[in-house]
Structures are given as structure tokens and as C-alpha cells.
Scaffold this motif. Sequence first.
Motif, PDB file in Angstrom:
ATOM      1  N   HIS A 278       0.813  -1.224   0.000  1.00  0.00           N
ATOM      2  CA  HIS A 278       0.000   0.000   0.000  1.00  0.00           C
ATOM      3  C   HIS A 278       0.844   1.271   0.000  1.00  0.00           C
ATOM      4  O   HIS A 278       0.297   2.373  -0.010  1.00  0.00           O
ATOM      5  CB  HIS A 278      -0.929   0.014   1.222  1.00  0.00           C
ATOM      6  N   THR A 280       2.231   3.427  -1.965  1.00  0.00           N
ATOM      7  CA  THR A 280       2.268   3.823  -3.377  1.00  0.00           C
ATOM      8  C   THR A 280       3.354   4.850  -3.667  1.00  0.00           C
ATOM      9  O   THR A 280       3.936   4.843  -4.756  1.00  0.00           O
ATOM     10  CB  THR A 280       0.903   4.382  -3.795  1.00  0.00           C
ATOM     11  N   LEU A 283       6.541   2.951  -4.139  1.00  0.00           N
ATOM     12  CA  LEU A 283       6.473   2.163  -5.368  1.00  0.00           C
ATOM     13  C   LEU A 283       6.713   3.032  -6.593  1.00  0.00           C
ATOM     14  O   LEU A 283       7.447   2.650  -7.507  1.00  0.00           O
ATOM     15  CB  LEU A 283       5.113   1.477  -5.465  1.00  0.00           C
ATOM     16  N   HIS A 284       6.116   4.222  -6.622  1.00  0.00           N
ATOM     17  CA  HIS A 284       6.321   5.134  -7.743  1.00  0.00           C
ATOM     18  C   HIS A 284       7.767   5.616  -7.800  1.00  0.00           C
ATOM     19  O   HIS A 284       8.349   5.749  -8.887  1.00  0.00           O
ATOM     20  CB  HIS A 284       5.376   6.322  -7.623  1.00  0.00           C
TER      21      HIS A 284
END
Length: 306
Positions: A278, A280, A283-284
Motif C-alpha cells: 500500500h 504507493t 512504489l512510484h
Amino acid sequence: MQILRCPAQLQLLEETLRKSLPTTLPVLGTVMTVARGNPASHEVLVDSWPNFSIVLTRLRPEVLDPKDYYTNQLSVFYRDKGALQALLEGTEAVTRERAFQILGKYGTGRTLGSSVEMIQYRALMRVPNPTPEWYKGPIFHPWVAQGFPIPPHLPSQLEPAFSIPPSAMPCCRMPPGLRLAPVSPSHISLLNATWALGGNARSRAFLLGLVRALPSACLLGPRGRPVSWSLLDGQGCLRHGYTVPAWRGRGLTGLPLNALGRELHARGFPIYCAVLPHNTASLHALQAIGFEPQPGTFHMILGTPK
């Protein structure tokens, strides 16, 4: 089990583990760290050599605090479940008297995930009245950096301090007033306070040990305090990536990750990390600097017996 100490043996094991990437990432990272000066004080064990069925890496017993699951990091790679079962039933690798953590990979056949599941089961079975002190920790997605060239001549030591040359800078622009530097022991209180699994004396000691023994990178703000950072653990895994809230949304995460990643690749290491699904923003940031998601997921098991 046999402890591998000979450089030639560790080199051969490293070459063998590379053939099973990404499943072997935590084990390979530990073997490479041990072979390059062993700054994290781990050891590598096999059931037989050179034809082994299982590899276990762990903290050396003489430096182990039995109640400290932060530093007692285990990793396992096995070729058949019978060898794993024999290990867990016939050794003290995982017992109810010793705290531990193990990161295992699910989703690609004979993976570390099966060992995590079995270790948790065996640990629970050895406790007369199983309690929440043995439990599954977070689930992570594994990511591996791509596109870093590895030089033909690799350094034989893994040192905590290193220079961060301009070539290590990503294409994104460095915000005014910030500069790259290794994480300092004086920054540990901030790192410990912002770590979701930290905030206690043992986590502080663990972070301090990482900073003193292994490479790290951070961005220092105008007042000399870190605003974004990343560390390396004894399994060669990038951990504790964090950007303070006031500095988020500016693309800073990739700067220390990129610098640290290029330096470690120059030393021959595969660069990988485990990210909460979760998260994000992280992750980006990983995608932006060339990391790619891997199949399966990492599950962490934490053992904290009374």
C-alpha cells in the motif's frame, strides 16, 4: 551443519545462488556480505558441501542477544523440503528461546515462502501454549533494480562509508539547500522514531549497528538533519527508506536510493528492496529510478518469545 569460511567456497556458493534469482535474494545478499568482510557478523551454513540441499544464514551465536529479533535475521534456501524439515527439527536455528525474524518469498514454486510457513509452524509447535509472541509480520512486494552495469573487478570489502560521485546522481534535480551524505550515528534517534517497527532500545541499537557497519545514504537539509534516507541490512536488502512528511511530494526518495544503489552495484551486489503493497509513494519512486517488481511476495515472520 558445516560453516563455510573459505573465500573459494563462498564464491562458489554465490555463483550457485545467482542461478536461482530472485528467489535467493536474501540468502545471496547475506553470503556476499559475509564474503566481503562480514561487517554484519553473520555466518553461512550448509548441510553438506559442495553438493548441498539447504543453505542457512544467521547471526553468529556469540554476538546474539536471545531476545533481539531485529539483529537475529535468518534466511534459508533449500532444494527439498526434507532438508528443511531436518534442519528445523535437528538444530537450534529456530527455537522458542530465541527471538528471530525471517523474510520469505511466496509465489514462485520452491521458494523461501514455504520455509517461512514451516518455520512458523515448527516454532508454534515448540511452544507449550502458543501466544501472539510468534506471529506473521508485514507483507512486502520485492523490487529489483535494473540497468546498473557491474564492473569486472569487484572490491573485496563492504565498507560503511563511501563517496557519492556526481555520476551516481539521478536525472532529477537536487533541490536547493540539500546535499547527499552517508547516514551518521547522530541521526539514529530520528530514524528510530520514524520507523514503524522501531521506537525502542533494541531497534535503536539495530539501526546504529547498520549505520556503523554498512553503506547508507541520506539527504541532509539546510540545518544538517536528514530529510530522506535509505539503509542496507546484513542480507543486502535496502531498508528503512523514509522521507519526513514536510519534504514529501518532491521526488526525494529516489536520490539516496539511486546513489546507494549505484555504489552497491559497483561492488557486485544485486539491488533489491521489499516494499509494503500500500506504500504507493515508494512504489512510484522505485519505478522512477529503474526498479522493477518481481513475482511473488515477501512475508516476514517475527518471533519474540517470552
